[in-house]
Design an enzyme around this catalytic site. Structure first.
Site, PDB file in Angstrom:
ATOM      1  CG  ASP A   8      -0.703   0.340   2.292  1.00 36.62           C
ATOM      2  OD1 ASP A   8       0.775   0.580   2.832  1.00 36.62           O
ATOM      3  OD2 ASP A   8      -1.194   0.327   3.233  1.00 36.62           O
ATOM      4  CB  CYS A  65       0.578  -2.261   5.020  1.00 35.69           C
ATOM      5  SG  CYS A  65      -0.049  -2.715   6.182  1.00 35.69           S
ATOM      6  CB  THR A  67       2.299  -1.628  11.045  1.00 38.33           C
ATOM      7  OG1 THR A  67       1.127  -1.536  11.072  1.00 38.33           O
ATOM      8  CG2 THR A  67       2.119  -0.175  11.723  1.00 38.33           C
ATOM      9  CG  HIS A  98       8.972 -24.624  13.211  1.00 39.88           C
ATOM     10  ND1 HIS A  98       9.748 -23.986  14.756  1.00 39.88           N
ATOM     11  CD2 HIS A  98      10.377 -25.437  12.614  1.00 39.88           C
ATOM     12  CE1 HIS A  98      10.140 -24.857  15.290  1.00 39.88           C
ATOM     13  NE2 HIS A  98      10.958 -25.210  14.176  1.00 39.88           N
ATOM     14  CG  HIS A 134       6.866 -28.095  12.804  1.00 36.64           C
ATOM     15  ND1 HIS A 134       7.235 -27.813  13.550  1.00 36.64           N
ATOM     16  CD2 HIS A 134       8.243 -29.314  12.166  1.00 36.64           C
ATOM     17  CE1 HIS A 134       8.149 -27.646  14.761  1.00 36.64           C
ATOM     18  NE2 HIS A 134       9.262 -28.503  13.420  1.00 36.64           N
TER      19      HIS A 134
HETATM   20  C1  RB5 Z   1      -2.348   3.175   5.854  1.00 31.03           C
HETATM   21  O1  RB5 Z   1      -2.218   4.546   6.316  1.00 31.03           O
HETATM   22  C2  RB5 Z   1      -1.495   1.602   7.225  1.00 31.03           C
HETATM   23  O2  RB5 Z   1      -2.859   2.477   7.651  1.00 31.03           O
HETATM   24  C3  RB5 Z   1      -1.247   0.377   6.784  1.00 31.03           C
HETATM   25  O3  RB5 Z   1      -0.467   0.904   5.861  1.00 31.03           O
HETATM   26  C4  RB5 Z   1      -1.232  -0.405   7.546  1.00 31.03           C
HETATM   27  O4  RB5 Z   1      -0.138   0.232   8.351  1.00 31.03           O
HETATM   28  C5  RB5 Z   1      -2.438  -0.569   8.042  1.00 31.03           C
HETATM   29  O5  RB5 Z   1      -1.748  -1.786   9.422  1.00 31.03           O
END
Ligand code: RB5
Length: 148
Positions: A8, A65, A67, A98, A134
Site C-alpha cells: 500500500d 503496508c 506496519t 515450522h 510441523h
Molecule cells: C495506512 O495509513 C496504514 O494504516 C497501513 O499502511 C497499515 O499500516 C495498516 O496496518
C-alpha cells in the site's frame, strides 16, 4: 524463483528496496504496486497479491503496508495463505521451517527492525519446511480456515 510483491501507500519505498534486493539475486519479481503515496486500502492489496499468487508459478509472496499488521491480517483471511509478519531473521527462518509460510509481510514505516527486511527475506528463502510434526500443525492451521 518467482515472487509476487504488493504494497500500500505506506510501503512504496520498502517495496522498491525489496524488489531490487530480490532481482539482484536473479529472482523474478512481479510487483503489483502501488507505486505512489496516494492512499489505498491494504485489504484490496492483500487480495490482489493472493489472487496473483494463486494463479500459480510463484514461490512465495510479499505484502507490505505501513506496519505490516493490516496487510498480514488481510492476507491471512484468504484461503491457502499463511502470511508471517516476522520480527527478526530468526522468526523469518522459522516461518518457513515450522509454519511453511507462503507470504511474508513487512512495514514500510517500521524504522527499527532488528534485522532488515532484506535480511529477513534472505533468512526465509534459505530455510526449508521441516515437515513431520510441523506438517500436522500446518494441516490444523488449514482446517481453521473453515471455522465459523
Ligand atoms: C495506512 O495509513 C496504514 O494504516 C497501513 O499502511 C497499515 O499500516 C495498516 O496496518
Amino acid at each position: 524463483m518467482k515472487v509476487v510483491l504488493a504494497n500500500d501507500h505506506g510501503a512504496v519505498e520498502l517495496a522498491q528496496r525489496l524488489k531490487a534486493h530480490l532481482e539482484g539475486k536473479g529472482i523474478t519479481v512481479n510487483h503489483l504496486g502501488v507505486f505512489t503515496e496516494e492512499s489505498v486500502d491494504y485489504p484490496d492489496i492483500a487480495k490482489k497479491a493472493a489472487d496473483e499468487y494463486k494463479k500459480g508459478g510463484y514461490d512465495f509472496g510479499i505484502v507490505c503496508c505501513g506496519t505490516g499488521e493490516g496487510i498480514s491480517m488481510a492476507a491471512n483471511k484468504i484461503q491457502g495463505i499463511r502470511c508471517a509478519l516476522p520480527v527478526n531473521a530468526f522468526a523469518a527462518e522459522k516461518a518457513k521451517e515450522h509454519n511453511n509460510a507462503n507470504f511474508l509481510a513487512f512495514g514500510g514505516r517500521i524504522t527499527n527492525y532488528p534485522d532488515s527486511p532484506e535480511a529477513m527475506v534472505d533468512a526465509y528463502m534459505a530455510a526449508t519446511f521441516a515437515g513431520g510434526r510441523h506438517q500436522r500443525r500446518v494441516d490444523k492451521l488449514t482446517a481453521l480456515e473453515s471455522t465459523r
